[in-house]
Scaffold this active site. Structure first.
Site, PDB file in Angstrom:
ATOM      1  N   SER A 161       0.825  -1.126   0.176  1.00 19.97           N
ATOM      2  CA  SER A 161      -0.059   0.038  -0.118  1.00 19.97           C
ATOM      3  C   SER A 161       0.822   1.117   0.059  1.00 19.97           C
ATOM      4  O   SER A 161       1.924   1.182   0.156  1.00 19.97           O
ATOM      5  CB  SER A 161      -0.896  -0.046   1.265  1.00 19.97           C
ATOM      6  OG  SER A 161      -1.519   1.281   1.626  1.00 19.97           O
ATOM      7  N   TYR A 174      -2.850  -1.623  10.466  1.00 19.94           N
ATOM      8  CA  TYR A 174      -2.761  -1.714   9.219  1.00 19.94           C
ATOM      9  C   TYR A 174      -1.390  -1.190   8.722  1.00 19.94           C
ATOM     10  O   TYR A 174      -0.483  -1.692   7.865  1.00 19.94           O
ATOM     11  CB  TYR A 174      -3.900  -0.938   8.665  1.00 19.94           C
ATOM     12  CG  TYR A 174      -4.166  -1.016   7.084  1.00 19.94           C
ATOM     13  CD1 TYR A 174      -4.502  -2.275   6.551  1.00 19.94           C
ATOM     14  CD2 TYR A 174      -3.555   0.083   6.294  1.00 19.94           C
ATOM     15  CE1 TYR A 174      -4.598  -2.507   5.061  1.00 19.94           C
ATOM     16  CE2 TYR A 174      -3.802  -0.095   4.776  1.00 19.94           C
ATOM     17  CZ  TYR A 174      -4.396  -1.271   4.215  1.00 19.94           C
ATOM     18  OH  TYR A 174      -4.376  -1.251   2.925  1.00 19.94           O
TER      19      TYR A 174
HETATM   20  P1  NAD Z   1     -11.196  -5.821  -0.408  1.00 21.43           P
HETATM   21  O1  NAD Z   1     -11.859  -5.898   0.960  1.00 21.43           O
HETATM   22  O2  NAD Z   1     -12.125  -5.643  -1.581  1.00 21.43           O
HETATM   23  O3  NAD Z   1     -10.606  -7.446  -0.730  1.00 21.43           O
HETATM   24  C1  NAD Z   1      -9.608  -7.752   0.422  1.00 21.43           C
HETATM   25  C2  NAD Z   1      -9.624  -9.465   0.188  1.00 21.43           C
HETATM   26  O4  NAD Z   1      -9.120  -9.788   1.454  1.00 21.43           O
HETATM   27  C3  NAD Z   1     -11.299  -9.956   0.512  1.00 21.43           C
HETATM   28  O5  NAD Z   1     -11.475 -10.746  -0.666  1.00 21.43           O
HETATM   29  C4  NAD Z   1     -11.047 -10.553   1.682  1.00 21.43           C
HETATM   30  O6  NAD Z   1     -12.017 -11.640   1.745  1.00 21.43           O
HETATM   31  C5  NAD Z   1      -9.708 -11.086   1.781  1.00 21.43           C
HETATM   32  N1  NAD Z   1      -9.582 -11.373   2.940  1.00 21.43           N
HETATM   33  C6  NAD Z   1      -9.537 -10.772   4.391  1.00 21.43           C
HETATM   34  N2  NAD Z   1      -9.156 -11.535   5.467  1.00 21.43           N
HETATM   35  C7  NAD Z   1      -8.771 -12.534   4.784  1.00 21.43           C
HETATM   36  C8  NAD Z   1      -8.394 -13.809   5.385  1.00 21.43           C
HETATM   37  N3  NAD Z   1      -8.199 -13.899   6.688  1.00 21.43           N
HETATM   38  N4  NAD Z   1      -7.902 -14.918   4.651  1.00 21.43           N
HETATM   39  C9  NAD Z   1      -8.173 -14.755   3.194  1.00 21.43           C
HETATM   40  N5  NAD Z   1      -8.476 -13.605   2.810  1.00 21.43           N
HETATM   41  C10 NAD Z   1      -9.139 -12.723   3.232  1.00 21.43           C
HETATM   42  O7  NAD Z   1     -10.173  -4.852  -0.471  1.00 21.43           O
HETATM   43  P2  NAD Z   1      -8.902  -4.700  -1.745  1.00 21.43           P
HETATM   44  O8  NAD Z   1      -8.910  -3.239  -1.861  1.00 21.43           O
HETATM   45  O9  NAD Z   1      -9.181  -5.628  -2.870  1.00 21.43           O
HETATM   46  O10 NAD Z   1      -7.672  -5.120  -0.837  1.00 21.43           O
HETATM   47  C11 NAD Z   1      -6.843  -6.002  -1.398  1.00 21.43           C
HETATM   48  C12 NAD Z   1      -5.398  -5.708  -0.991  1.00 21.43           C
HETATM   49  O11 NAD Z   1      -5.188  -4.382  -1.503  1.00 21.43           O
HETATM   50  C13 NAD Z   1      -5.370  -5.633   0.678  1.00 21.43           C
HETATM   51  O12 NAD Z   1      -4.118  -6.118   0.871  1.00 21.43           O
HETATM   52  C14 NAD Z   1      -5.354  -4.189   0.844  1.00 21.43           C
HETATM   53  O13 NAD Z   1      -4.626  -3.757   2.098  1.00 21.43           O
HETATM   54  C15 NAD Z   1      -4.561  -3.719  -0.210  1.00 21.43           C
HETATM   55  N6  NAD Z   1      -4.881  -2.252  -0.796  1.00 21.43           N
HETATM   56  C16 NAD Z   1      -6.100  -1.798  -0.980  1.00 21.43           C
HETATM   57  C17 NAD Z   1      -6.087  -0.393  -1.234  1.00 21.43           C
HETATM   58  C18 NAD Z   1      -7.629   0.200  -1.810  1.00 21.43           C
HETATM   59  O14 NAD Z   1      -7.618   1.512  -1.752  1.00 21.43           O
HETATM   60  N7  NAD Z   1      -8.492  -0.626  -2.107  1.00 21.43           N
HETATM   61  C19 NAD Z   1      -5.172   0.506  -1.126  1.00 21.43           C
HETATM   62  C20 NAD Z   1      -3.787   0.001  -0.897  1.00 21.43           C
HETATM   63  C21 NAD Z   1      -3.782  -1.407  -0.604  1.00 21.43           C
END
Ligand code: NAD
Length: 278
Positions: A161, A174
């Protein structure tokens, strides 16, 4: 505006690769699984709780493979809590006994929870670190053991991130989990470079996924978010998936230990756009 037609940028760079994507039932993980399939990879779609959504990702991956002329690869869904070492072990045992190989691990699963840091309860703290950081470590260990046993090669791509380097007040666990990803990525990259194994990370900015439900469907809050982003908009999961596909491919064959930020300029200290400090 994001590009409307990305079809010309698709390649078949990942034909023959077998890739496991954690947290792929929605959001960035889903987009990554679909993009890897579009480029010819066979994908294992890990999910935590929502089997229906994982099946949707599977259907999208199958359609992507077929549309791009890659036939019917052995994509499948695999349930596992990435915060649980036993479930991680079972996921890798099942995946490797099914495919007999793995070429790419995408450590994507993650979540966040807001709390004043002085009131953050230890259970929530541990849960976030367990999933976002320790889970990535344990998955990496399993993938690396396989890569080494077969004589090297393979890659790991961590979903970090902008908060790997930008503090996120109110989200202490986080922030720590993503900060830890920097040294997870760099340490493993250095340790395994001699065996042809690459370890990199992607650092998304604000991306339009369910993790941002607090603002994504609220025009006023969304406007506040975009006002801080130099490119003037949030990113799409597909734009992030494209970076994963690049890092998984031989186009990135000389890249290891790096975090590639795809953040619309968020890491550029946007507050310095206008001259206020001199
Ligand atoms: P999201 O909430 O849509 O997806 C997160 C995914 O992780 C979901 O499919 C959820 O089921 C899964 N997950 C959560 N806990 C879990 C567990 N214990 N075991 C297995 N799977 C699990 O959000 P996203 O934005 O798609 O996030 C994906 C990654 O991207 C994350 O690591 C998040 O920190 C990172 N990220 C997202 C953003 C953003 O703005 N969307 C920015 C920076 C980083």
């Amino acid at each position: 505006m994001p590009p409307t037609d990305r079809s010309t940028s698709f390649h078949s760079r990942l034909v023959g690769q077998y890739a496991l994507v954690t947290g792929a039932s929605q959001g960035i993980g889903r987009a990554v699984a679909v993009r890897l399939a579009q480029e010819g990879a066979t994908v294992a779609i890990n999910y935590f709780q929502n089997e229906d959504r994982a099946e949707e990702t599977l259907a999208l991956a199958r359609a992507a493979s077929s549309d791009r002329g890659h036939g019917e690869p052995d994509h499948f869904t695999v349930k596992a809590d990435v915060g649980n070492e036993h479930e991680i072990a079972a996921m890798f045992e099942g995946t490797l006994s099914r495919w007999k190989r793995l070429d790419c691990l995408v450590n994507n699963a993650g979540f966040q929870k807001e709390s004043p840091s002085e009131a953050l309860d230890v259970e929530t703290y541990r849960n976030i670190i367990d999933v976002n950081l320790t889970g990535a470590v344990l998955c990496a260990q399993k993938a690396l053991a396989h890569f080494v046993a077969r004589g090297g090669g393979g890659s790991i791509i961590n979903c970090s991130s902008v908060h790997q380097i930008i503090p996120k007040p109110g989200y202490l666990a986080y922030s720590i989990s993503k900060g830890g990803m920097a040294n997870l990525t760099r340490t493993l990259a250095l340790e395994f470079a001699g065996r042809g194994i690459r370890v990199n990370a992607v650092g998304p900015g604000a991306i339009d996924t369910p993790i941002n439900e607090a603002w994504r469907d609220d025009p006023k809050k969304r406007g506040e978010v975009t006002s801080h982003i130099p490119l003037g908009r949030v990113g799409t999961p597909e734009e992030i998936a494209a970076v994963f596909a690049f890092l998984a491919s031989d186009d990135a064959s000389y890249i290891t230990g790096q975090t590639l930020y795809a953040c619309g300029g968020l890491t550029l200290f946007p507050e310095f756009r206008d001259n206020w400090a001199s």
